[in-house]
Design an enzyme around this catalytic site. Sequence first.
Site, PDB file in Angstrom:
ATOM      1  N   ASN A  23       0.802  -1.227   0.000  1.00  0.00           N
ATOM      2  CA  ASN A  23       0.000   0.000   0.000  1.00  0.00           C
ATOM      3  C   ASN A  23       0.832   1.273   0.000  1.00  0.00           C
ATOM      4  OD1 ASN A  23      -2.191  -1.633  -0.140  1.00  0.00           O
ATOM      5  ND2 ASN A  23      -2.823  -1.379   1.989  1.00  0.00           N
ATOM      6  N   ARG A 397      -2.362 -11.380  -3.968  1.00  0.00           N
ATOM      7  CA  ARG A 397      -2.458  -9.948  -4.270  1.00  0.00           C
ATOM      8  C   ARG A 397      -1.579  -9.134  -3.335  1.00  0.00           C
ATOM      9  NH1 ARG A 397      -7.811  -7.596  -3.523  1.00  0.00           N
ATOM     10  NH2 ARG A 397      -6.481  -5.795  -3.842  1.00  0.00           N
TER      11      ARG A 397
HETATM   12  C1  EPZ Z   1      -6.505   1.964   1.288  1.00  0.00           C
HETATM   13  O1  EPZ Z   1      -7.703   1.793   0.547  1.00  0.00           O
HETATM   14  C2  EPZ Z   1      -5.817   0.608   1.264  1.00  0.00           C
HETATM   15  N1  EPZ Z   1      -5.480   0.241  -0.108  1.00  0.00           N
HETATM   16  C3  EPZ Z   1      -6.732  -0.442   1.885  1.00  0.00           C
HETATM   17  O2  EPZ Z   1      -6.023  -1.678   1.896  1.00  0.00           O
HETATM   18  C4  EPZ Z   1      -7.034  -0.027   3.326  1.00  0.00           C
HETATM   19  O3  EPZ Z   1      -7.928  -0.959   3.891  1.00  0.00           O
HETATM   20  C5  EPZ Z   1      -7.666   1.369   3.333  1.00  0.00           C
HETATM   21  O4  EPZ Z   1      -6.793   2.305   2.656  1.00  0.00           O
HETATM   22  C6  EPZ Z   1      -7.904   1.877   4.757  1.00  0.00           C
HETATM   23  O5  EPZ Z   1      -6.704   1.908   5.451  1.00  0.00           O
HETATM   24  C7  EPZ Z   1      -4.401   0.799  -0.686  1.00  0.00           C
HETATM   25  O6  EPZ Z   1      -3.717   1.620  -0.108  1.00  0.00           O
HETATM   26  C8  EPZ Z   1      -4.077   0.341  -2.080  1.00  0.00           C
HETATM   27  P1  EPZ Z   1     -10.000   4.694   2.049  1.00  0.00           P
HETATM   28  P2  EPZ Z   1      -8.606   3.099   0.158  1.00  0.00           P
HETATM   29  O7  EPZ Z   1     -10.188   5.600   0.893  1.00  0.00           O
HETATM   30  O8  EPZ Z   1      -7.718   4.219  -0.180  1.00  0.00           O
HETATM   31  C9  EPZ Z   1     -14.690   5.327   2.137  1.00  0.00           C
HETATM   32  C10 EPZ Z   1      -5.728  -3.979   1.572  1.00  0.00           C
HETATM   33  O9  EPZ Z   1      -6.275  -4.992   2.048  1.00  0.00           O
HETATM   34  N2  EPZ Z   1     -14.455   6.222   0.991  1.00  0.00           N
HETATM   35  O10 EPZ Z   1      -9.250   5.170   3.243  1.00  0.00           O
HETATM   36  O11 EPZ Z   1      -9.609   2.657  -0.828  1.00  0.00           O
HETATM   37  C11 EPZ Z   1     -14.469   3.868   1.752  1.00  0.00           C
HETATM   38  O12 EPZ Z   1     -15.651   3.334   1.174  1.00  0.00           O
HETATM   39  C12 EPZ Z   1      -6.563  -2.791   1.149  1.00  0.00           C
HETATM   40  O13 EPZ Z   1      -4.487  -3.843   1.411  1.00  0.00           O
HETATM   41  C13 EPZ Z   1     -15.518   6.997   0.537  1.00  0.00           C
HETATM   42  O14 EPZ Z   1     -16.628   6.931   1.062  1.00  0.00           O
HETATM   43  O15 EPZ Z   1      -9.312   3.350   1.565  1.00  0.00           O
HETATM   44  C14 EPZ Z   1     -14.148   3.233   3.064  1.00  0.00           C
HETATM   45  O16 EPZ Z   1     -15.347   2.948   3.748  1.00  0.00           O
HETATM   46  C15 EPZ Z   1      -8.048  -3.009   1.372  1.00  0.00           C
HETATM   47  N3  EPZ Z   1     -15.305   7.811  -0.528  1.00  0.00           N
HETATM   48  C16 EPZ Z   1     -13.377   4.328   3.813  1.00  0.00           C
HETATM   49  O17 EPZ Z   1     -13.696   5.555   3.136  1.00  0.00           O
HETATM   50  C17 EPZ Z   1     -14.084   7.902  -1.150  1.00  0.00           C
HETATM   51  O18 EPZ Z   1     -13.941   8.691  -2.118  1.00  0.00           O
HETATM   52  C18 EPZ Z   1     -11.863   4.126   3.807  1.00  0.00           C
HETATM   53  O19 EPZ Z   1     -11.448   4.134   2.465  1.00  0.00           O
HETATM   54  C19 EPZ Z   1     -13.025   7.109  -0.673  1.00  0.00           C
HETATM   55  C20 EPZ Z   1     -13.233   6.283   0.403  1.00  0.00           C
END
Ligand code: EPZ
Length: 417
Positions: A23, A397
């Site tokens: 990540n 992955r």
């Molecule tokens: C990153 O995902 C990580 N992936 C995830 O890891 C990790 O679980 C997550 O951050 C939280 O730490 C990578 O870095 C590639 P978020 P990301 O945007 O960026 C909501 C793994 O297993 N949200 O912080 O997608 C979303 O739905 C993966 O390695 C919105 O509502 O996470 C979620 O409920 C899984 N609107 C929450 O925020 C948006 O525009 C956290 O998402 C963006 C997000």
Amino acid sequence: MQQITIFGGNRLQGSLEIETAKNAILPMIAGCLLTSAPVVLCKVPCITDVQNMFEILRRMGCVVQPDGDKVCIDTSNICQHEIPRELAQAIRSSIFMLGPLLARQKKATVVFPGGCDIGARPIDLHLSGLRDLQVEICEQHGYIYCNGERMKAGVVHLDYPSVGATENIMMAAVLLKGRTTIIHCAKEPEIVDLAKFINSMGGKIKGAGTDTITIDGVSKLHGTTYTPMPDRIVCGTYAIASAVTQGDVTLTNARPQDISALLTKLRYSGCQVKCKRDTISVQAPKRLRSVLNVETQPYPGFPTDLQAPFLAMQTISNGISVITENVFETRFKHVSELVRMGAKITVKNRTAIVQGVPSLYGAEVMAQDLRGGAALVLAGLTAHGTTTIKNAQYIDRGYERMEQKLALLGANISRQS
Ligand code: EPZ
């Protein structure tokens, strides 16, 4: 379909070096688009999310040249601003390319990445943040068309500290004249590492790791050679592997401060956890004590990516554990599979109640997402008898050669293609 077979009950012992962080690397690969100079990433792990991101760059006309565990990336001949549809849908992290493509080419097109097994994964925060920087965005027929001809520095206040949105907006602002400020941003260690990576290319990012980041735009970035941070989620997963096997495992190239929320819970469970600057040793008791309450939160709270591995650990702990998943809405797909192995778990909305049992028994189970798959491996390590995990490609992955590394620690584990 890939399959992993485990004959459980072996105690894990020995030392294991932690690979670099998926990540952190994924946004860095997108960040290579910010310069036309060559970039070298070192100690790149062999995991499919990283390979897919490299493939997206290649399909856009960039050169991606592996050299052992180093990869040289040259985006000078990039020939399009549209991210290939089938690859964008295969890997959600392609959304990180919006920001760098806008910074580099003032244009970007990507297919809506869609949801995945752990939730709807909307990107509204990414898009609203880019609009705050005067990017014109049209969402039509499942595509996102971005026009950055009139982009300019500004202030973005995120409604939620989204990791991806913070990274996308940060990268969009790097070449923007003036100061961009992101307020209520994510504070994850991967954000800090991405900022360090971009600053090593000549960027001017300050405040990463706090809830306010400032980016002072520069005219161009030069190349760099960079080694990403260790993968804190992989590290936490192997720490739990020691805990569930009455093990005695030392993890090297590890950063205790990145997973202090987990280490606190391991100590409460009865594990002896000894930390030095870049090593973590976990000696487990014969029977773990249940951790009564765990809630996943943005960093520095308990990481959502360790929820499934930690829940697997609670299934054989002594007592009741209540685990609440506050970050993603459907991240309990592993529960039904753990119940097939004798676990006693009930799920209500975002909360799983786990009643610890003395032991699990082996069964044929199905991985349904990356971290849920890792949780099933952990359960198999401790279960009596044989566990077969189908769809093990999910695990690939984000974990490099997981079964080989666990076998080196004494697990009776193998993979069948
Ligand atoms: C990153 O995902 C990580 N992936 C995830 O890891 C990790 O679980 C997550 O951050 C939280 O730490 C990578 O870095 C590639 P978020 P990301 O945007 O960026 C909501 C793994 O297993 N949200 O912080 O997608 C979303 O739905 C993966 O390695 C919105 O509502 O996470 C979620 O409920 C899984 N609107 C929450 O925020 C948006 O525009 C956290 O998402 C963006 C997000």
